[in-house]
Design a protein around this motif. Structure first.
Motif, mmCIF file in Angstrom:
data_model
loop_
_atom_site.group_PDB
_atom_site.id
_atom_site.type_symbol
_atom_site.label_atom_id
_atom_site.label_comp_id
_atom_site.label_asym_id
_atom_site.label_seq_id
_atom_site.Cartn_x
_atom_site.Cartn_y
_atom_site.Cartn_z
ATOM 1 N N LEU A 228 0.726 -1.061 -0.072
ATOM 2 C CA LEU A 228 -0.020 0.085 0.251
ATOM 3 C C LEU A 228 0.896 1.308 -0.077
ATOM 4 O O LEU A 228 0.454 2.064 -0.698
ATOM 5 N N PRO A 229 1.772 1.476 0.800
ATOM 6 C CA PRO A 229 2.575 2.630 0.948
ATOM 7 C C PRO A 229 3.436 3.023 -0.399
ATOM 8 O O PRO A 229 3.384 4.039 -1.011
ATOM 9 N N LEU A 230 3.918 2.037 -1.284
ATOM 10 C CA LEU A 230 4.299 1.881 -2.559
ATOM 11 C C LEU A 230 3.372 2.419 -3.375
ATOM 12 O O LEU A 230 3.694 3.291 -4.333
ATOM 13 N N ARG A 231 2.157 1.985 -3.358
ATOM 14 C CA ARG A 231 1.020 2.448 -4.333
ATOM 15 C C ARG A 231 0.778 3.825 -3.960
ATOM 16 O O ARG A 231 0.656 4.685 -4.959
ATOM 17 N N ILE A 232 0.759 4.233 -2.884
ATOM 18 C CA ILE A 232 0.247 5.587 -2.398
ATOM 19 C C ILE A 232 1.483 6.632 -3.164
ATOM 20 O O ILE A 232 0.938 7.429 -3.580
ATOM 21 N N ALA A 233 2.706 5.962 -2.816
ATOM 22 C CA ALA A 233 3.879 6.984 -3.235
ATOM 23 C C ALA A 233 3.798 7.187 -4.941
ATOM 24 O O ALA A 233 4.077 8.276 -5.332
ATOM 25 N N ALA A 234 3.571 5.930 -5.391
ATOM 26 C CA ALA A 234 3.486 6.135 -6.793
ATOM 27 C C ALA A 234 2.578 7.003 -7.553
ATOM 28 O O ALA A 234 2.649 7.680 -8.390
ATOM 29 N N VAL A 235 1.437 6.717 -6.878
ATOM 30 C CA VAL A 235 -0.042 7.562 -7.335
ATOM 31 C C VAL A 235 0.314 9.037 -7.020
ATOM 32 O O VAL A 235 0.122 9.942 -7.839
ATOM 33 N N GLY A 236 0.636 9.114 -5.731
ATOM 34 C CA GLY A 236 1.094 10.645 -5.341
ATOM 35 C C GLY A 236 2.173 11.317 -5.944
ATOM 36 O O GLY A 236 2.037 12.425 -6.570
ATOM 37 N N GLY A 237 3.056 10.592 -6.664
ATOM 38 C CA GLY A 237 4.241 11.102 -7.617
ATOM 39 C C GLY A 237 3.499 11.406 -8.983
ATOM 40 O O GLY A 237 3.793 12.742 -9.493
ATOM 41 N N LEU A 238 2.837 10.685 -9.584
ATOM 42 C CA LEU A 238 2.020 11.021 -10.736
ATOM 43 C C LEU A 238 1.181 12.231 -10.517
ATOM 44 O O LEU A 238 0.910 13.241 -11.288
ATOM 45 N N ALA A 239 0.445 12.177 -9.458
ATOM 46 C CA ALA A 239 -0.604 13.115 -9.236
ATOM 47 C C ALA A 239 0.175 14.703 -9.150
ATOM 48 O O ALA A 239 -0.270 15.613 -9.692
ATOM 49 N N PHE A 240 1.312 14.420 -8.442
ATOM 50 C CA PHE A 240 2.186 15.703 -8.397
ATOM 51 C C PHE A 240 2.548 16.090 -9.634
ATOM 52 O O PHE A 240 2.708 17.524 -10.130
ATOM 53 N N LEU A 241 2.619 15.301 -10.649
ATOM 54 C CA LEU A 241 3.116 15.859 -12.043
ATOM 55 C C LEU A 241 1.964 16.584 -12.631
ATOM 56 O O LEU A 241 2.078 17.313 -13.707
ATOM 57 N N HIS A 242 0.801 16.172 -12.484
ATOM 58 C CA HIS A 242 -0.469 16.571 -13.010
ATOM 59 C C HIS A 242 -1.385 17.664 -12.472
ATOM 60 O O HIS A 242 -1.879 18.423 -13.318
ATOM 61 N N ILE A 243 -1.247 17.915 -11.065
ATOM 62 C CA ILE A 243 -2.292 18.684 -10.531
ATOM 63 C C ILE A 243 -1.850 20.038 -10.980
ATOM 64 O O ILE A 243 -2.871 20.800 -11.280
ATOM 65 N N PRO A 244 -0.875 20.514 -11.037
ATOM 66 C CA PRO A 244 -0.586 21.938 -11.462
ATOM 67 C C PRO A 244 -1.179 22.343 -13.023
ATOM 68 O O PRO A 244 -1.749 23.363 -13.201
ATOM 69 N N LEU A 245 -1.238 21.436 -13.825
ATOM 70 C CA LEU A 245 -1.789 21.468 -14.993
ATOM 71 C C LEU A 245 -3.302 21.606 -15.086
ATOM 72 O O LEU A 245 -3.923 22.274 -15.575
ATOM 73 N N LEU A 246 -3.750 21.007 -13.956
ATOM 74 C CA LEU A 246 -5.279 20.971 -13.788
ATOM 75 C C LEU A 246 -5.686 22.244 -13.413
ATOM 76 O O LEU A 246 -6.770 23.056 -13.687
ATOM 77 N N PHE A 247 -4.849 22.842 -12.220
ATOM 78 C CA PHE A 247 -5.256 24.337 -11.761
ATOM 79 C C PHE A 247 -5.035 25.244 -13.161
ATOM 80 O O PHE A 247 -6.232 26.335 -12.998
ATOM 81 N N ILE A 248 -4.204 25.118 -13.903
ATOM 82 C CA ILE A 248 -4.197 26.116 -15.281
ATOM 83 C C ILE A 248 -5.688 26.104 -15.864
ATOM 84 O O ILE A 248 -6.175 27.130 -16.269
ATOM 85 N N LEU A 249 -5.943 24.921 -16.195
ATOM 86 C CA LEU A 249 -7.444 24.802 -16.810
ATOM 87 C C LEU A 249 -8.420 25.248 -15.937
ATOM 88 O O LEU A 249 -9.230 26.110 -16.469
ATOM 89 N N LEU A 250 -8.357 25.319 -14.559
ATOM 90 C CA LEU A 250 -9.515 25.680 -13.656
ATOM 91 C C LEU A 250 -9.395 27.168 -13.983
ATOM 92 O O LEU A 250 -10.586 28.033 -13.906
#
Lengths: 266, 346, 315
Positions: A6-28
Motif C-alpha cells: 500500500l505505501p508503494l502504491r500511494i507513493a507512486a500515485v502521489g508522484g504522478l498526481a504531483f506531475l498533473h495537479i498544476p496543469l489541472l489548476f491552469i485549466l481551472l
C-alpha cells in the motif's frame, strides 16, 4: 506477480498526481472571474476571457510568429538531423564520438549559454536580429531531437534492405527515396513533432536571438514577470497546453506503431 | 553434363588472386576461381571461412583489396551493385517490409523505369514460377518463412540476372521445408539454365545440390570439384573432416594398410567388418581390431575400433548387420582404393 | 516452369546515378557529404560562437569606460571567488543538489511501481503520464505553480482548510527556506524545480529497474533478505546507474536555469541570473563568460564521475 504494498502504491500515485495537479489548476483558472489576483477558490466562472483572447491581435501575432518559427526550424532540423543520422547511425570512424556529442551539446548546455553565444556570433557577423535569427537559434537545439529519433530507427533498419535495393538495380538516391525514407518516415515525423513542440515552447534562447519580435513564450514570460492581464494569461496558458499536447501525443503513437511494424518482421 | 558444353572460354564468374581484408583479418586471401555458365556452384565452409565475403564481392557489396573479378568476361572492380548483372537472395530474405509482395517482386523493374502494367505482369509471372500466385497483395510480415524465401527468389529472378547468388538461403527453414526447397531450387536452376552461386555451411546441402563444390577455410579455397570428388578424394585433413567424417591416417599408417606413403583419408563406410557372411572384397588389406564403442544411428551403426598397432578408426556398418560386441575383437577389410592419399598434404 | 527471356531496359544513366556511383564506391565520401551541412552549422557556427563567448572569460573589463580589454588575464576568473560571486556558485550548486535529492525520492516509487508491478497497459499509461508533463510548456508549468504558490492561491487555501495554516506560517518564518510567501522563497523555488525536472528522473530510473532481473530479487528473497535489506543491497545498487543518469538532467537543468528564480524565488541571485545580468544590464561579457564556465565545468566533473558508474547505458 505479487501486488505492490500500500505505501508503494500511494507513493507512486502521489508522484504522478504531483506531475498533473498544476496543469489541472491552469485549466481551472482559465474560467475564473477574478481579475486582480490568483485567489483560490475562484469566486465565479466565466467563458468571457476566451472571447477576449480571441479578439486580441497582439496574441494572435505572437501565436503566428511562434508557429512560423517552429515550422521553419522543424524543417531545417529535419534536414540536418536526418543527414547527421544517416552519417552516424552505422558508421565507425575516428572522431565519431565527439561529433555525436556535438549534436547533443545545444540541449546539454544551459540555454542561456547557447543564447548568449549565438547572440554574440550574430553580432560579430553583423546579422540583424530578425525572424531568421530566432529560427536559426531554434534549429540548433531541434536538430538533436530529430537526430535521436532517426538514429534509433536507422539502427533497427536491417542493412540488408539497402543492399537488396541496390542489388535489384536502385542507385543510392532511389534507395533512399523508395526504401530508407518510407521505413524511417514515422520516426522522422515523430522527431519533427517533438522539435516543433520544443521550438513552440522555447523562451531562453529566443530571449537572446529575437529582436523586437515577440513569440508566444516571450509574451508569456513578460506576463509571468509582471502580471498585467492575469485572466488573458490564464486562457493563453491553456491554449499553449493544447497546442503542444497534440503533436506530442501524435509523436508517441507514431513511434509506438513504428516499433510494432519493425518488430513484426522478426 | 551440359556444364562442359557451354562456352567454357568465358566463365560466368572469375576470381584471380582476389583478396579482401577487414583490418588485420584476411577474410578472403588470394582466391582464384572460375564458375561456368549454367553451373550450380556451392561455396562450402565454416563461418568466417570467407565464403560469404566472396559472394558479397561478386554482388558488389564489397570491393577487393587486391586481385581481379570478372562477370561474363567483364571486369567489375569498382562497379556498384546496381550495375552488375547478378542478383542476390539474402540470408534474412531482406524483403521490404513497407511494400506488398507484388511490389517487392516488381521493385527491380520499377527502378528500371518499367511501367506499372508491364511490371505487374512480370511480377505475377515470377510469383507463379515460385508457386506463390495470388499472394501479390500480402505483406511480407503475413508470410511464413518458406513463402518469404520464395518471394526473395522471385524478386531476384524477375530482373533476369545472369548469375543468381544465394546466401545460406535455406538456413532459416525447418528440416522438411529445407529438403523440399533443395529439390525445387535445383530444378529451377536446371530449367532456367542460370549460374547459381550458393553459400552454405551445411555439407550435405552442398553435396546434394551443387554441380561443383568449393571448400573454404581461413579465406582460401582448399579444394574445388564435383561433390563426388570432394567427398571421395578430400585433398586435405580439413576437407576430410569438414565434408562428411573421415579417418585420417599418417603416411606410415597409410603405407602399412597398403596405401601410398602419403597422409590419407579413409571414409568410415568403406571399412568392412568381416564375418557374419559378408563377402570379402578381392583386393583388400586385412587387420584385426578391438571394438571400443558401438552407437546405433538409425540406418547405420557407428563402431569405434582400436588396432593392436594403436590406430583408432571409425567404421559405419549397416544397422541391419549383426552388431559387433563392445570389447570383442573383429576382423576388418580395407578395400584397395578406399585409402585416398590427400594431395594437399603431400 | 520458365521465365520469358529478354533483356530488360537498362536504367536511365543520368548525372544522379553517376554521383551515386562515386558515393557507393567510397562509403567514407558518403559519410562526409552527409556530415558537411550539419557540421557547418553546429561545428563551425555554433561551436565557434561558444568558443568566442566562453573565451572572453580570459579578458577583463575596463572599469571606467566599460569596454572589454582584449588582453589575456586571470583577473576575471578570479572574480568568481569573491565572496559575493562565490556565494552565488555555492547557492546554485546547493539548490541543484537539493532538487536532485527530492527528485530521486519522489521518482523512485513511481519508477519502481512502473517497472515491477505495472502490466503492459498500465506501463504504457505510466509512460504517457510522465511524458505529457515532460513535454508540456515549460512556462505554462511555471505559471501553474505561480497560481498554486501565491499567498492567496490554492496551497494556502488548502493549508487553511486542513488546519495547517499555522504550520505553513511557521515554515515560512524559518530562516533560509522561508520568506514572505511560498512564491518568494527557496521552498517555492526548489518545489518548482523538482516538479519541472521530475520526469527526467523517473524515466532513466525506470529503465534501470526494468533491467533488474526478477529472478535476482526472488533469489534474494529466498535467501531470507528482509524487504529493507533487499532494497539496500540489491535494488538500489542496480538502480544506481539510472539515478545517476537522471541526476545528470536534474542537476544540469537546475544549474543553468534563470527563469524560475526570476519568477519564483528570493532576491538572492543564482548562476543563470548572474550570467544574464552580467551580459545584460552590467554589460560585463567577460564575467558573464566566466560565470557560464561554472555550470559547464561542474557538469563535466559530474559526467566524468557518472561515466564510471555506467550511467550512460541507462540513458
Amino acid at each position: 506477480m505479487t501486488r505492490a504494498s500500500l505505501p508503494l502504491r500511494i507513493a507512486a500515485v502521489g508522484g504522478l498526481a504531483f506531475l498533473h495537479i498544476p496543469l489541472l489548476f491552469i485549466l481551472l483558472y482559465a474560467f475564473t472571474t477574478e481579475e486582480k489576483s490568483y485567489a483560490f477558490p475562484p469566486p465565479g466562472f466565466t467563458l468571457k476571457w476566451f472571447g477576449v483572447v480571441w479578439g486580441r491581435a497582439d496574441i494572435w501575432a505572437a501565436v503566428g510568429l511562434s508557429l512560423k518559427v517552429a515550422t521553419i526550424a522543424t524543417v531545417l532540423a529535419l534536414v540536418l538531423g536526418t543527414l547527421a543520422a544517416g552519417a552516424l547511425a552505422r558508421t565507425r570512424f575516428f572522431g565519431r564520438e565527439p561529433i555525436s556529442l556535438l549534436f547533443v551539446l545545444p540541449i546539454a548546455l544551459p540555454g542561456i549559454v547557447t543564447g548568449i553565444a549565438l547572440r554574440q556570433a550574430f553580432g560579430l557577423m553583423e546579422i540583424p536580429f530578425s525572424f531568421w535569427t530566432i529560427v536559426l537559434g531554434h534549429a540548433t537545439f531541434c536538430i538533436v531531437v530529430v537526430y535521436n529519433n532517426a538514429v534509433a530507427r536507422l539502427r533497427r533498419l536491417s542493412p540488408s534492405l539497402i543492399e537488396a535495393s541496390m542489388d535489384l538495380g536502385a542507385d543510392a538516391f532511389q534507395t533512399f527515396r523508395l526504401i530508407v525514407l518510407p521505413n524511417i518516415g514515422t520516426a522522422l515525423l515523430a522527431g519533427g513533432m517533438l522539435a516543433f513542440a520544443l521550438s513552440f515552447d522555447e523562451v531562453i534562447v529566443t530571449t537572446f536571438t529575437a529582436g523586437q519580435q515577440s513569440t508566444l513564450p516571450i509574451w508569456m514570460l513578460s506576463e509571468l514577470i509582471r502580471p498585467r492581464q492575469r485572466p488573458v494569461t490564464n486562457v493563453v496558458a491553456v491554449l499553449i497546453i493544447i497546442v503542444t499536447f497534440l503533436p506530442i501525443l501524435a509523436a508517441y503513437y507514431l513511434t509506438r506503431e513504428g516499433e510494432a511494424v519493425a518488430g513484426s518482421g522478426k | 553434363m551440359h556444364v562442359h558444353t557451354l562456352s567454357a572460354a568465358t566463365p560466368a564468374v572469375r576470381f584471380a588472386g582476389v583478396t579482401r581484408h577487414f583490418g588485420a583479418v584476411r577474410a578472403v586471401d588470394g582466391v582464384d576461381l572460375a564458375i561456368a555458365p549454367g553451373e550450380f556452384f556451392a561455396m562450402l565452409g565454416p563461418s568466417g571461412s570467407g565464403k560469404t565475403t566472396c559472394l558479397r564481392l561478386i554482388a558488389g557489396f564489397e570491393q577487393p583489396d587486391a586481385g581481379h573479378i570478372e562477370i561474363f568476361g567483364e571486369a567489375v572492380e569498382g562497379l556498384p551493385p546496381y550495375r552488375r548483372p547478378v542478383n542476390t537472395v539474402f540470408q534474412d530474405y531482406a524483403l521490404f517490409p513497407h511494400l506488398s509482395v507484388g511490389d517487392n517482386v516488381a521493385y527491380g523493374l520499377k527502378v528500371r523505369g518499367i511501367g506499372r502494367a508491364e511490371r505487374d505482369r512480370l511480377a505475377r509471372e515470377a510469383l507463379a514460377l515460385v508457386k506463390l500466385s495470388g499472394m501479390e497483395a500480402r505483406r511480407p510480415a503475413q508470410l511464413s518463412g518458406g513463402q518469404r524465401q520464395r518471394v526473395a527468389l522471385a524478386r531476384a529472378l524477375v530482373v533476369r540476372p545472369k548469375v543468381l547468388l544465394l546466401d545460406e538461403p535455406l538456413g532459416a527453414l525447418d528440416l522438411k521445408l529445407r529438403e523440399e526447397m533443395q529439390s525445387e531450387l535445383k530444378s529451377l536452376q536446371r530449367a532456367l539454365g542460370l549460374s547459381f552461386v550458393f553459400v552454405t555451411h551445411d555439407q550435405s546441402e552442398a553435396l546434394s545440390m551443387a554441380d561443383r563444390v568449393a571448400v573454404f577455410n581461413e579465406g582460401r579455397i582448399v579444394q574445388v570439384g564435383p561433390p563426388e570428388d570432394v567427398y571421395e578424394r578430400p585433398a586435405t585433413r580439413f576437407v576430410a573432416g569438414f565434408v562428411g567424417s573421415a579417418n585420417v591416417l599418417g603416411a606410415a599408417q597409410a603405407a602399412a594398410l597398403g596405401g601410398e606413403e602419403v597422409p590419407s583419408s579413409l571414409r568410415p563406410e568403406k571399412i568392412i567388418l568381416l564375418g557374419h557372411g559378408l563377402a570379402e572384397p578381392a583386393e583388400a588389406a586385412r587387420l584385426e581390431a578391438r571394438v571400443v564403442e558401438v552407437s546405433y544411428q538409425g540406418a547405420v551403426r557407428r563402431v569405434a575400433l582400436l588396432t593392436p598397432a594403436g590406430l583408432s578408426l571409425t567404421a559405419l556398418v549397416p544397422a541391419s548387420a549383426p552388431g559387433a560386441m563392445v570389447g570383442g575383437t573383429v576382423q576388418l577389410a580395407i578395400p584397395r582404393g578406399a585409402l585416398q592419399p590427400m594431395e594437399g598434404e603431400r | 516452369m520458365s521465365l520469358a527471356t529478354f533483356d530488360l531496359p537498362a536504367p536511365r544513366d543520368g548525372a544522379l546515378r553517376r554521383l551515386s556511383d562515386r558515393l557507393v564506391r567510397r562509403a567514407r565520401l558518403l559519410t562526409l557529404v552527409l556530415l558537411v551541412p550539419p557540421l557547418l552549422w553546429l561545428g563551425l557556427i555554433y561551436l565557434g560562437s561558444l568558443f568566442v563567448f566562453l573565451g572572453q572569460s580570459i579578458f577583463s573589463i575596463d572599469e571606467f569606460s566599460g569596454t572589454i580589454v582584449r588582453e589575456p588575464t586571470i583577473t576575471t576568473l578570479l572574480e568568481l571567488f569573491r565572496p559575493a560571486n562565490y556565494d552565488i556558485v555555492l547557492r546554485t550548486v546547493g539548490i541543484s543538489a537539493v532538487v536532485t535529492v527530492l527528485c530521486v525520492v519522489i521518482a523512485f516509487p513511481v519508477a519502481y511501481y512502473a517497472a515491477r508491478y505495472a502490466g503492459p497497459r498500465a506501463k504504457a499509461a505510466f509512460y504517457l503520464a510522465v511524458m505529457m508533463p515532460l513535454w508540456s510548456s515549460y512556462l505554462v508549468k511555471v505559471y501553474g505553480w505561480k497560481l498554486l504558490l501565491a499567498k492567496e492561491g490554492a496551497i494556502g487555501w488548502f493549508a487553511g482548510r486542513l488546519g495547517l495554516g499555522g504550520a505553513l506560517e511557521a515554515w515560512l518564518a524559518l530562516p533560509v527556506v522561508g520568506g514572505p510567501s511560498l512564491s518568494v522563497s527557496y521552498t517555492g523555488m526548489v518545489l518548482v524545480f523538482t516538479y519541472l525536472w521530475l520526469p527526467f528522473m523517473i524515466l532513466p530510473v525506470q529503465a534501470a529497474l526494468e533491467r533488474v532481473p526478477k529472478s535476482l530479487i526472488e533469489a534474494a528473497g529466498d535467501l531470507g533478505a528482509s524487504p529493507a535489506t533487499l532494497f539496500r543491497t540489491v535494488i538500489l545498487p542496480l538502480a544506481m546507474p539510472g539515478v545517476v543518469a537522471g541526476a545528470i538532467f536534474t542537476f544540469s537543468l537546475t544549474l543553468g536555469d534563470y527563469i524560475v528564480p526570476q519568477i519564483i524565488g528570493t532576491s538572492a541571485l543564482v548562476l543563470g541570473q548572474a550570467v544574464y545580468m552580467q551580459q545584460g544590464t552590467a554589460g560585463n561579457i567577460p564575467l558573464a563568460a566566466a560565470f557560464s564556465l561554472v555550470p559547464i565545468l561542474v557538469m563535466a566533473l559530474f559526467l566524468t564521475l557518472a561515466k564510471r558508474t555506467g550511467a550512460f547505458d541507462a540513458l
